[in-house]
Design an enzyme around this catalytic site. Structure first.
Site, PDB file in Angstrom:
ATOM      1  N   CYS A 122      -9.640  39.479 -12.713  1.00 34.22           N
ATOM      2  CA  CYS A 122      -8.550  39.987 -11.868  1.00 34.22           C
ATOM      3  C   CYS A 122      -8.737  41.452 -11.475  1.00 34.22           C
ATOM      4  O   CYS A 122      -8.002  41.965 -10.642  1.00 34.22           O
ATOM      5  CB  CYS A 122      -7.210  39.798 -12.571  1.00 34.22           C
ATOM      6  SG  CYS A 122      -6.962  38.106 -13.110  1.00 34.22           S
ATOM      7  N   HIS A 256      -2.254  44.298  -9.336  1.00 36.04           N
ATOM      8  CA  HIS A 256      -2.658  42.896  -9.461  1.00 36.04           C
ATOM      9  C   HIS A 256      -1.403  42.049  -9.686  1.00 36.04           C
ATOM     10  O   HIS A 256      -0.525  42.414 -10.469  1.00 36.04           O
ATOM     11  CB  HIS A 256      -3.645  42.747 -10.622  1.00 36.04           C
ATOM     12  CG  HIS A 256      -3.855  41.330 -11.042  1.00 36.04           C
ATOM     13  ND1 HIS A 256      -4.141  40.334 -10.144  1.00 36.04           N
ATOM     14  CD2 HIS A 256      -3.793  40.743 -12.271  1.00 36.04           C
ATOM     15  CE1 HIS A 256      -4.254  39.188 -10.802  1.00 36.04           C
ATOM     16  NE2 HIS A 256      -4.049  39.414 -12.089  1.00 36.04           N
ATOM     17  N   ASN A 287      -0.817  33.854  -9.199  1.00 35.51           N
ATOM     18  CA  ASN A 287      -1.839  34.837  -9.578  1.00 35.51           C
ATOM     19  C   ASN A 287      -3.207  34.324  -9.122  1.00 35.51           C
ATOM     20  O   ASN A 287      -3.751  33.406  -9.728  1.00 35.51           O
ATOM     21  CB  ASN A 287      -1.790  35.015 -11.103  1.00 35.51           C
ATOM     22  CG  ASN A 287      -2.914  35.882 -11.650  1.00 35.51           C
ATOM     23  OD1 ASN A 287      -3.879  36.198 -10.953  1.00 35.51           O
ATOM     24  ND2 ASN A 287      -2.781  36.249 -12.909  1.00 35.51           N
TER      25      ASN A 287
HETATM   26  O1  UT7 Z   1      -4.224  37.863 -14.467  1.00 34.30           O
HETATM   27  C1  UT7 Z   1      -4.757  38.204 -15.694  1.00 34.30           C
HETATM   28  C2  UT7 Z   1      -3.795  38.996 -16.492  1.00 34.30           C
HETATM   29  N1  UT7 Z   1      -2.750  38.125 -16.977  1.00 34.30           N
HETATM   30  C3  UT7 Z   1      -1.560  38.617 -17.264  1.00 34.30           C
HETATM   31  O2  UT7 Z   1      -1.315  39.773 -17.075  1.00 34.30           O
HETATM   32  C4  UT7 Z   1      -0.544  37.682 -17.892  1.00 34.30           C
HETATM   33  C5  UT7 Z   1       0.258  38.408 -18.928  1.00 34.30           C
HETATM   34  N2  UT7 Z   1       1.203  37.572 -19.636  1.00 34.30           N
HETATM   35  C6  UT7 Z   1       2.318  37.049 -19.056  1.00 34.30           C
HETATM   36  O3  UT7 Z   1       2.529  37.169 -17.884  1.00 34.30           O
HETATM   37  C7  UT7 Z   1       3.319  36.368 -19.961  1.00 34.30           C
HETATM   38  O4  UT7 Z   1       2.929  36.562 -21.305  1.00 34.30           O
HETATM   39  C8  UT7 Z   1       3.517  34.853 -19.701  1.00 34.30           C
HETATM   40  C9  UT7 Z   1       4.194  34.662 -18.371  1.00 34.30           C
HETATM   41  C10 UT7 Z   1       2.172  34.163 -19.722  1.00 34.30           C
HETATM   42  C11 UT7 Z   1       4.401  34.251 -20.775  1.00 34.30           C
HETATM   43  O5  UT7 Z   1       5.659  34.919 -20.790  1.00 34.30           O
HETATM   44  P1  UT7 Z   1       6.213  35.571 -22.125  1.00 34.30           P
HETATM   45  O6  UT7 Z   1       7.520  36.117 -21.815  1.00 34.30           O
HETATM   46  O7  UT7 Z   1       5.187  36.504 -22.679  1.00 34.30           O
HETATM   47  O8  UT7 Z   1       6.358  34.304 -23.064  1.00 34.30           O
HETATM   48  P2  UT7 Z   1       6.099  34.193 -24.614  1.00 34.30           P
HETATM   49  O9  UT7 Z   1       4.771  33.620 -24.844  1.00 34.30           O
HETATM   50  O10 UT7 Z   1       6.422  35.496 -25.283  1.00 34.30           O
HETATM   51  O11 UT7 Z   1       7.216  33.151 -25.027  1.00 34.30           O
HETATM   52  C12 UT7 Z   1       8.602  33.490 -24.955  1.00 34.30           C
HETATM   53  C13 UT7 Z   1       9.403  32.230 -25.116  1.00 34.30           C
HETATM   54  C14 UT7 Z   1       8.998  31.397 -26.334  1.00 34.30           C
HETATM   55  O12 UT7 Z   1      10.175  30.748 -26.843  1.00 34.30           O
HETATM   56  P3  UT7 Z   1      10.973  31.322 -28.103  1.00 34.30           P
HETATM   57  O13 UT7 Z   1       9.962  31.394 -29.222  1.00 34.30           O
HETATM   58  O14 UT7 Z   1      11.469  32.680 -27.697  1.00 34.30           O
HETATM   59  O15 UT7 Z   1      12.052  30.313 -28.291  1.00 34.30           O
HETATM   60  C15 UT7 Z   1       8.061  30.371 -25.779  1.00 34.30           C
HETATM   61  O16 UT7 Z   1       8.036  29.187 -26.538  1.00 34.30           O
HETATM   62  O17 UT7 Z   1       9.207  31.383 -23.993  1.00 34.30           O
HETATM   63  C16 UT7 Z   1       8.683  30.116 -24.421  1.00 34.30           C
HETATM   64  N3  UT7 Z   1       7.711  29.685 -23.435  1.00 34.30           N
HETATM   65  C17 UT7 Z   1       8.040  28.904 -22.400  1.00 34.30           C
HETATM   66  N4  UT7 Z   1       9.207  28.378 -22.009  1.00 34.30           N
HETATM   67  C18 UT7 Z   1       9.195  27.644 -20.874  1.00 34.30           C
HETATM   68  C19 UT7 Z   1       6.398  29.951 -23.389  1.00 34.30           C
HETATM   69  N5  UT7 Z   1       5.850  29.391 -22.310  1.00 34.30           N
HETATM   70  C20 UT7 Z   1       6.838  28.729 -21.672  1.00 34.30           C
HETATM   71  C21 UT7 Z   1       6.898  27.955 -20.523  1.00 34.30           C
HETATM   72  N6  UT7 Z   1       8.104  27.436 -20.144  1.00 34.30           N
HETATM   73  N7  UT7 Z   1       5.826  27.718 -19.760  1.00 34.30           N
END
Ligand code: UT7
Length: 331
Positions: A122, A256, A287
């Protein structure tokens, strides 16, 4: 000792034009949540993504890259034969060798052009832009075609809840050429290979062949998010400093397109004034990795939100982990 002649370049370089191309298949969040335990609401709140573009039948990495490149060449008022180097940034070309860049150069009608692929995920467009600027200033090339093109839909596991809703396809291109004033600020770039495991390919080609599994992208989203909102925030600020600017000098911010919450955090850290136009193409495009920065620039310019001659801060970051950014004058 024999004295060798050195190449003589232009004192400065700038982006002469931008082009972009998108695939025609539009997939909304409702489509994606058929395959993962998620919801439209969660995806929009946590990333800003409403829909994304994926390849349709007959569209390819090559066709997108060529369409973006042709637009950039035409908008620069050049012929393909005027362009003497092509840098393609992609992680979606499924041939170890040859690179795709020489084939693109040939199909575009470039003559005996230097052409090579860059793998910087990216950050790829900003990496390639830095190289193009250096080539023009060093006299190694006069006009460089930089392309960021990805078809990450082909590397997406529809059932992976951590990535399925994020990645998308597209291509963006720019012509970099000589200039009497500076249009591309110093690059701020680097890497942290100790975090190579934060974004990975689930199988390398050998193991894919051995067990027949198609490689997909995996990501430790939280780790990347943390890095992007801390280290990358400071790196983005350094891009401004290196260009000798303050936030007040900026017109446009093109990070990005990884996550709107990352963009919001960068904005808070940089304390950019309200007048700065901020790219948010992730909402409709997801993305698309190396393509995201040039596509976002083109979208802002063609929609009239940004104007030629304005000052824009670019930053790319991703798998490696790698990052690169610079301030540019918009074409
Ligand atoms: O392009 C290359 C660079 N990439 C990036 O910069 C990506 C960086 N990361 C992100 O954008 C985010 O970490 C994501 C969008 C991938 C994920 O979002 P997040 O807010 O970091 O989610 P998380 O992994 O911290 O999970 C938070 C909550 C969890 O539930 P609890 O434990 O709080 O109950 C997960 O189980 O969200 C839940 N969760 C989901 N819920 C619905 C994780 N993935 C999903 C999902 N749908 N797909």
């Amino acid at each position: 000792m024999t004295t060798l002649k050195a190449s003589v370049g232009s004192p400065y370089a700038r982006i002469l034009s931008i082009g972009s191309a998108l695939p025609s298949r539009v997939l909304d969040n409702e489509y994606m949540v058929q395959f993962i335990d998620s919801s439209d609401e969660w995806i929009q709140q946590r990333t800003g993504i409403r829909e994304r573009r994926w390849l349709a039948e007959g569209e390819t990495l090559e066709s997108l890259a060529l369409a973006a490149a042709r637009q950039a060449i035409e908008r620069a008022g050049l012929q393909a034969s005027d362009v003497d180097a092509l840098l393609l940034s992609t992680v979606s070309h499924f041939h170890q060798t040859p690179a795709l860049a020489p084939k693109l150069a040939d199909e575009l009608g470039m003559v005996d052009a230097a052409a090579y692929d860059i793998s910087a995920a990216c950050a790829g467009f900003c990496y390639a832009l830095a190289q193009a600027e250096a080539l023009v200033r060093a006299g190694s090339a006069r006009h460089v075609l930089v392309i960021g093109a990805e078809t990450l839909s082909q590397l997406t596991d529809l059932h992976d809840r951590g990535t399925a809703f994020i990645f998308a396809d597209g291509a963006g291109a720019a012509i970099v050429g000589p200039s009497e004033t500076n249009g591309i600020g110093p690059v701020v770039w680097g890497s942290d290979g100790s975090q190579a495991g934060a974004i990975w390919q689930t199988a390398d080609w050998q193991s894919a062949v051995a067990d027949g599994s198609w490689p997909a992208l995996g990501m430790d989203g939280r780790a990347v998010f943390k890095w992007a909102t801390s280290f990358i925030a400071t790196a983005t600020a350094r891009c401004l400093e290196e260009a000798g600017l303050t936030p007040d000098d900026l017109d446009v911010f093109v990070p990005h397109q990884a996550n709107n919450r990352i963009t919001d955090t960068l904005l808070r850290y940089l304390k950019l004034p309200e007048k700065v136009v901020v790219a948010r193409t992730i909402q409709g495009l997801g993305n698309n990795s190396a393509a995201s920065v040039p596509i976002a620039m083109d979208s802002l310019l063609t929609s009239g939100q940004a104007k030629s001659g304005q000052t824009a801060l670019l930053i790319g970051f991703g798998a490696g982990l790698v990052y690169a950014g610079q301030v540019v004058t918009l074409p």
